[in-house]
Design a protein around this motif. Structure first.
Motif, PDB file in Angstrom:
ATOM      1  N   GLN A 293       9.934   1.691  43.496  1.00 28.16           N
ATOM      2  CA  GLN A 293      10.302   0.344  43.047  1.00 28.16           C
ATOM      3  C   GLN A 293      11.623  -0.084  43.685  1.00 28.16           C
ATOM      4  O   GLN A 293      11.779  -1.224  44.112  1.00 28.16           O
ATOM      5  CB  GLN A 293      10.439   0.313  41.531  1.00 28.16           C
ATOM      6  CG  GLN A 293       9.124   0.568  40.810  1.00 28.16           C
ATOM      7  CD  GLN A 293       9.263   0.357  39.312  1.00 28.16           C
ATOM      8  OE1 GLN A 293       9.532  -0.737  38.854  1.00 28.16           O
ATOM      9  NE2 GLN A 293       9.082   1.420  38.553  1.00 28.16           N
ATOM     10  N   LEU A 294      12.571   0.862  43.779  1.00 29.97           N
ATOM     11  CA  LEU A 294      13.876   0.532  44.362  1.00 29.97           C
ATOM     12  C   LEU A 294      13.742   0.194  45.845  1.00 29.97           C
ATOM     13  O   LEU A 294      14.368  -0.748  46.348  1.00 29.97           O
ATOM     14  CB  LEU A 294      14.856   1.704  44.183  1.00 29.97           C
ATOM     15  CG  LEU A 294      15.345   1.922  42.747  1.00 29.97           C
ATOM     16  CD1 LEU A 294      16.218   3.174  42.663  1.00 29.97           C
ATOM     17  CD2 LEU A 294      16.107   0.706  42.235  1.00 29.97           C
ATOM     18  N   ALA A 295      12.903   0.965  46.553  1.00 27.97           N
ATOM     19  CA  ALA A 295      12.720   0.717  47.993  1.00 27.97           C
ATOM     20  C   ALA A 295      12.114  -0.669  48.208  1.00 27.97           C
ATOM     21  O   ALA A 295      12.556  -1.423  49.092  1.00 27.97           O
ATOM     22  CB  ALA A 295      11.806   1.797  48.587  1.00 27.97           C
ATOM     23  N   ILE A 296      11.149  -1.023  47.390  1.00 24.66           N
ATOM     24  CA  ILE A 296      10.518  -2.344  47.537  1.00 24.66           C
ATOM     25  C   ILE A 296      11.521  -3.446  47.169  1.00 24.66           C
ATOM     26  O   ILE A 296      11.634  -4.456  47.877  1.00 24.66           O
ATOM     27  CB  ILE A 296       9.229  -2.432  46.698  1.00 24.66           C
ATOM     28  CG1 ILE A 296       8.154  -1.594  47.406  1.00 24.66           C
ATOM     29  CG2 ILE A 296       8.774  -3.868  46.529  1.00 24.66           C
ATOM     30  CD1 ILE A 296       6.774  -1.701  46.899  1.00 24.66           C
ATOM     31  N   ALA A 297      12.274  -3.233  46.107  1.00 21.21           N
ATOM     32  CA  ALA A 297      13.274  -4.241  45.700  1.00 21.21           C
ATOM     33  C   ALA A 297      14.275  -4.470  46.834  1.00 21.21           C
ATOM     34  O   ALA A 297      14.629  -5.611  47.152  1.00 21.21           O
ATOM     35  CB  ALA A 297      13.990  -3.775  44.435  1.00 21.21           C
ATOM     36  N   GLU A 298      14.690  -3.396  47.468  1.00 23.80           N
ATOM     37  CA  GLU A 298      15.654  -3.487  48.567  1.00 23.80           C
ATOM     38  C   GLU A 298      15.056  -4.302  49.726  1.00 23.80           C
ATOM     39  O   GLU A 298      15.706  -5.188  50.291  1.00 23.80           O
ATOM     40  CB  GLU A 298      15.996  -2.053  49.034  1.00 23.80           C
ATOM     41  CG  GLU A 298      16.957  -1.949  50.203  1.00 23.80           C
ATOM     42  CD  GLU A 298      18.359  -2.467  49.876  1.00 23.80           C
ATOM     43  OE1 GLU A 298      18.694  -2.556  48.679  1.00 23.80           O
ATOM     44  OE2 GLU A 298      19.089  -2.809  50.835  1.00 23.80           O
ATOM     45  N   PHE A 299      13.796  -4.032  50.040  1.00 28.28           N
ATOM     46  CA  PHE A 299      13.159  -4.748  51.151  1.00 28.28           C
ATOM     47  C   PHE A 299      12.974  -6.231  50.818  1.00 28.28           C
ATOM     48  O   PHE A 299      13.203  -7.111  51.643  1.00 28.28           O
ATOM     49  CB  PHE A 299      11.803  -4.119  51.504  1.00 28.28           C
ATOM     50  CG  PHE A 299      11.189  -4.744  52.727  1.00 28.28           C
ATOM     51  CD1 PHE A 299      11.651  -4.398  53.993  1.00 28.28           C
ATOM     52  CD2 PHE A 299      10.201  -5.706  52.624  1.00 28.28           C
ATOM     53  CE1 PHE A 299      11.120  -4.996  55.131  1.00 28.28           C
ATOM     54  CE2 PHE A 299       9.657  -6.314  53.750  1.00 28.28           C
ATOM     55  CZ  PHE A 299      10.120  -5.952  55.012  1.00 28.28           C
TER      56      PHE A 299
END
Ligand code: PLP
Length: 284
Positions: free
Chosen positions: A166-172
């Motif tokens: 979820q964090l990786a997607i939020a960052e992208f």
């Protein structure tokens, strides 16, 4: 949501043909499935749904209002409103599966049925699987009046989706030019769909019909009545190393025997072109 609403053998309305994941869920929960005829262009039939809710005790409805899997159908706005009216009159919740929502070819993003939902009856589901990161398994549901119950159910089953994903997607989404990525992806999918349609028109028998979806990446191909794509499946695999999605995969009772779904999101390489030519020979 189905688990919230249902007891064993409760009735649920769903599209025919439908995404096989949906059919598997209905089977796993041992629900009584009421098939609603679905038009390749306009989606679930409003009249057929009306008839079904008047003749069965339907506890929920599951559909895709846009780029339906497998037909590629998208509902006109009036149909979205009419479907909602039919369900709202009987307080039936709608599970709106909108996983392909970002993959539109039009200038503006079409609205989901959820946009018209005044009563909180629509559970709008989507994910990043089809437009960004298939393996991450990050999705969401905007669950209206069912939000608290859904939250509790998720907590009881999986606690939560994996946090690093979820964090990786939020960052992208925040810093990774997500909009540019989506614009490029939509252009690419539209152009690949066009190429695939042209190739099918060129090679397949004259009586073949193909849908022309306004988004997503599925084409629904209807062949001559005597063709049985399910029966050809094994031969195609054994003799030609070609895998197809036969029409029977998308319904119960061996329906849609002369149909198949084609995924048009791949680049039309020589290998795929050759596979289409081989298929065409088998369908002749
Ligand atoms: C119509 C439809 N709904 C849901 C899913 C599942 O999506 P996810 O991979 O995000 O679980 C798929 C995936 O193929 C799909 O085609």
């Amino acid at each position: 949501m189905l688990r919230l609403r249902f007891n064993y053998r409760s009735s649920s309305a769903y599209e025919s043909p439908a995404f096989y994941g949906e059919l598997q869920t209905i089977e796993r929960l041992q629900l009584k499935a009421i098939e609603i005829i679905t038009d390749p262009q306009f989606g679930m039939s409003v009249d057929a749904l009306k008839h079904a809710v008047n003749s069965h005790d339907i506890k929920a409805c599951w559909l895709m209002s846009k780029y339906q899997n497998p037909l590629g159908a998208s509902m006109p706005e009036v149909n979205k409103l009419a479907i909602l009216d039919v369900l709202a009159a009987k307080h039936i919740p709608l599970l709106e599966d909108d996983v392909y929502s970002e993959l539109y070819f039009s200038e503006y993003k079409p609205k989901p049925i959820k946009a018209y939902d005044q009563q909180g009856l629509v559970l709008h589901c989507s994910s990043f699987s089809k437009c960004l990161a298939p393996g991450f398994r990050v999705g969401w549901v905007v669950a209206g009046r069912y939000a608290k119950q859904i939250e509790k159910l998720q907590f009881m089953t999986t606690l939560s989706a994996a946090v690093p994903n979820q964090l990786a997607i939020a960052e992208f989404v925040l810093h990774g030019n997500y909009d540019t990525h989506l614009r490029r992806l939509r252009r690419q999918l539209e152009s690949r769909q066009q190429q695939m349609r042209h190739a099918i028109e060129q090679y397949f028998p004259l009586e073949t019909t193909i849908t022309r979806p306004s988004g997503g990446y599925f084409l629904w191909v209807v062949l001559s009545d005597h063709i049985n794509t399910g029966e050809l499946l094994q031969t195609l695999l054994d003799d030609h190393n070609i895998s197809i999605a036969p029409g029977t995969l998308f319904a119960s009772d061996q329906q849609y025997k002369n149909c198949m779904r084609i995924n048009s999101s791949y680049l039309l390489t020589d290998k795929i072109r050759q596979a289409l030519i081989t298929l065409a020979r088998c369908f002749a």
